[in-house]
Design an enzyme around this catalytic site. Structure first.
Site, short mmCIF file in Angstrom:
data_model
loop_
_atom_site.label_atom_id
_atom_site.label_comp_id
_atom_site.label_asym_id
_atom_site.label_seq_id
_atom_site.Cartn_x
_atom_site.Cartn_y
_atom_site.Cartn_z
N GLU A 245 0.88 -1.29 -0.10
CA GLU A 245 -0.02 -0.13 0.12
C GLU A 245 0.95 1.29 -0.02
O GLU A 245 1.46 1.56 0.89
CB GLU A 245 -0.71 0.00 1.14
CG GLU A 245 -1.73 -1.37 1.41
CD GLU A 245 -3.17 -1.17 0.46
OE1 GLU A 245 -3.17 -0.05 -0.25
OE2 GLU A 245 -3.76 -2.19 0.28
N CYS A 279 -2.29 9.45 2.54
CA CYS A 279 -1.91 8.79 1.05
C CYS A 279 -3.13 9.00 0.15
O CYS A 279 -2.85 9.08 -1.04
CB CYS A 279 -1.75 7.45 1.37
SG CYS A 279 -3.05 6.58 2.16
P1 NDP Z 1 8.27 5.14 4.59
O1 NDP Z 1 8.35 4.45 3.36
O2 NDP Z 1 9.22 6.15 4.83
O3 NDP Z 1 7.93 4.11 5.88
C1 NDP Z 1 7.15 3.02 6.11
C2 NDP Z 1 7.64 1.97 7.03
O4 NDP Z 1 8.70 1.30 6.35
C3 NDP Z 1 8.13 2.66 8.20
O5 NDP Z 1 7.79 1.90 9.21
C4 NDP Z 1 9.54 2.69 7.96
O6 NDP Z 1 10.39 2.63 9.17
C5 NDP Z 1 9.64 1.39 7.25
N1 NDP Z 1 10.90 1.21 6.40
C6 NDP Z 1 11.86 2.20 6.18
N2 NDP Z 1 12.84 1.77 5.34
C7 NDP Z 1 12.66 0.41 5.36
C8 NDP Z 1 13.24 -0.72 4.67
N3 NDP Z 1 14.30 -0.58 3.97
N4 NDP Z 1 12.65 -2.05 4.71
C9 NDP Z 1 11.56 -2.13 5.25
N5 NDP Z 1 10.94 -1.42 6.08
C10 NDP Z 1 11.37 0.15 5.84
O7 NDP Z 1 6.84 5.90 4.60
P2 NDP Z 1 6.32 6.91 5.78
O8 NDP Z 1 6.26 6.30 7.10
O9 NDP Z 1 6.85 8.35 5.66
O10 NDP Z 1 4.67 7.17 5.44
C11 NDP Z 1 4.33 7.95 4.47
C12 NDP Z 1 4.06 7.19 3.07
O11 NDP Z 1 3.03 6.30 3.31
C13 NDP Z 1 3.56 8.20 2.08
O12 NDP Z 1 4.04 8.01 0.69
C14 NDP Z 1 1.94 7.71 2.12
O13 NDP Z 1 1.26 7.95 0.79
C15 NDP Z 1 1.98 6.24 2.19
N6 NDP Z 1 0.71 5.80 2.79
C16 NDP Z 1 0.13 4.84 1.88
C17 NDP Z 1 -1.01 4.34 2.28
C18 NDP Z 1 -1.78 3.29 1.67
O14 NDP Z 1 -2.63 2.72 2.22
N7 NDP Z 1 -1.61 3.27 0.13
C19 NDP Z 1 -1.57 4.68 3.73
C20 NDP Z 1 -0.89 5.71 4.37
C21 NDP Z 1 0.55 6.13 4.04
P3 NDP Z 1 10.87 3.91 9.58
O15 NDP Z 1 9.71 4.86 9.96
O16 NDP Z 1 11.55 3.60 10.96
O17 NDP Z 1 11.84 4.49 8.68
#
Ligand code: NDP
Length: 500
Positions: A245, A279
């Protein structure tokens, strides 16, 4: 050594992840950082817990999930306060988020048996002597990785459905909202104290990466498109299936026969709720020429009334301090290329806040139109007709949701949007309708949470055939005779050989 604190930026101190309010710098949570070995150990524990949980059957899981839902509903003010402190979101928005999540737990718990449970499937003439049985069995342990912007709604969209399907869940919350993630897990443990069916592991992105490689049977990721690609690459090493997602750049289309007051109200809410950090937030509007000016006036009036600030305001701080630079770049670039701010503009960026900004006549190739801004900003562009609006809305590689305002053509236009979801005469509504699947296309990801598809996403289809009688037309046996084969040919021609 203690690092300099920037409000909202998480720190690691003495092996603990410390989250703080982006508005005030107040500490919100302090959770142990998991090592790779800790993540593996959590998944091992979850394996045994998952067997126990699956053994409870649909009725046992339903009871416990409904109890968890009850706790969340009864303590929603406490959770809303924590969401507000840790992420900066206004309490009212947090309440709406929690309510939506609670509804999803309720629906998943009540419908898992009907959607996933064993059932007989009709056979066809060619195998008339057999019956078919179908059920969706749990994967075992599902890894859930969540973002910070909806720290209750997004993980529950995966976790509640995975749990209802009989899986154990190991959840990596965003480093910005670990306390909210742990709160959800702790409340679950109160109603399911027997086994660690739902656990959290905390840390930075590397902990998420470790979860991808920890031996989970499926990984459900919600976050940015860039990270989604890394997650898919890590999961590919072990052929671990993924649900992604990812980000979006959703458009609203306003047709000439739209109710402009309703459209403006939904637009302002859809674009600016949670300071635009949504999102499925409306980031672009295409309004047809006849109604463009009147629509923009109404949007500016409504958005101009919103308050911005730490407590009790309509719009809170930007949760991730680094995102402010992205928002500033998009506004500056739009203005430099001839876009006109009719509300806000470059001066609206006052970290950690961004005041509502509405930009019109923004070139379609500018960052503000093409990239996810994730701030309380909006572009509104004029189009000839809805065909041009659909063409522009569909021009990006993202395809998450969308909204259409109008009467005669609105549903038809919504169907033409290249997106997983759309709302007609409202915005973002599909997220709260537990009976409908939620997910995107293209750079917005694939797979579905919510609804029947969301339940099936967390179960493996298991097909069983059972012989009821001797075969009249034996085919799958070395005992068949040349005469049997001739009869098969005759039957095939009779059954399938006629017509086109
Ligand atoms: P990120 O992609 O930065 O992070 C998402 C999660 O992935 C966090 O828990 C993060 O940890 C973790 N993460 C980071 N690097 C890695 C890796 N290499 N491998 C596995 N996991 C990893 O997104 P954001 O938290 O900034 O969220 C915002 C984004 O989410 C926006 O693009 C938004 O559109 C999207 N989103 C999509 C939704 C949907 O349903 N389609 C709903 C809500 C948001 P850490 O925070 O510790 O870096």
């Amino acid at each position: 050594m203690t690092a300099v604190r920037v409000p909202g930026t998480p720190l690691i101190e003495d092996g603990r992840l410390v989250s703080t309010s982006p508005a005030t710098g107040e500490e919100a949570g302090r959770l142990p950082v998991a090592t790779e070995a800790d993540v593996r150990a959590a998944v091992e524990r979850a394996r045994a817990a998952g067997d126990w949980w699956a053994g409870l059957g649909f009725a046992g899981r339903r009871d416990r999930l409904l109890r968890w839902r009850g706790v969340l509903a009864r303590r929603m003010e406490e959770l809303a306060d924590l969401v507000h402190t840790e992420g900066g979101k206004p309490v009212g928005d947090a309440v709406v988020e929690i309510l939506t999540a609670v509804e999803h737990i309720d629906w998943a718990a009540r419908n898992a048996r009907r959607v996933l449970g064993p059932r007989r499937v009709r056979s066809r003439l060619i195998l008339a002597e057999f019956t078919g049985h179908l059920e969706y069995q749990p994967y075992g342990v599902v890894g859930v990785i969540g973002p910070w912007n909806y720290p209750v709604f997004t993980p529950i969209g995966s976790a509640a459905y995975a749990l209802a399907a009989g899986n154990a869940v190991v959840f990596k919350p965003s480093e910005y909202t670990p306390a909210v993630g742990q709160w959800l897990v702790d409340r679950f443990a109160e109603v399911v104290p027997e086994q660690p069916v739902f656990q959290a592991v905390h840390g930075l992105g590397d902990v998420g990466a470790a979860l991808c490689r920890s031996g989970v049977a499926k990984l459900a990721f919600t976050g940015s498109t860039a990270t989604a690609k890394k997650v898919m690459a890590a999961c590919a090493e072990t052929l671990t299936p993924v649900l992604l997602e990812a980000g979006g750049k959703d458009a609203m289309i306003v047709d000439s026969d739209a109710d402009l007051d309703a459209a403006a109200e939904a637009c302002v809410w859809g674009a600016l709720t949670n300071a635009g950090q949504t999102c499925i937030g409306i980031e672009r509007v295409y309004a047809v020429d006849q109604v463009f000016d009147a629509f923009v006036d109404k949007v500016v009036t409504k958005a101009g009334r919103l308050t911005v600030g730490p407590d009790g305001a309509d719009i809170g701080p930007i949760t991730m301090p680094s995102q402010v630079d992205v928002i500033r770049r998009h506004i500056d670039d739009a203005v430099a290329r001839g876009g006109r701010p009719v509300l806000g503009g470059p001066d609206a960026v006052q970290p950690p806040y961004v005041h509502p900004t509405v930009l019109v006549d923004v070139p379609e190739d500018s960052a503000a139109v093409r990239e996810e801004t994730f701030g309380p900003t909006l572009t509104v562009n004029r189009v000839r007709d809805v065909d041009e609006a659909v063409e522009r809305a569909n021009a990006l590689s993202y395809g998450l949701g969308g909204s259409v305002f109008g009467r005669k053509r609105a549903v038809a236009v919504a169907r033409r949007l290249r997106s997983g979801m759309a709302s007609v005469n409202s915005a973002l509504t599909f997220a709260g309708m537990s009976t409908l699947p939620f997910g995107g296309v293209g750079d917005s990801g694939f797979g579905r949470i919510h609804g029947e598809d969301g339940l099936r996403e967390f179960g493996r289809a298991k097909s069983v055939t059972r012989r009821r009688a001797r075969s009249l037309l034996p085919s799958m046996t070395f005992e068949r005779t040349p005469a049997d084969v001739a009869r098969l040919v005759k039957a095939a021609k009779l059954m399938y050989g006629r017509g086109r």
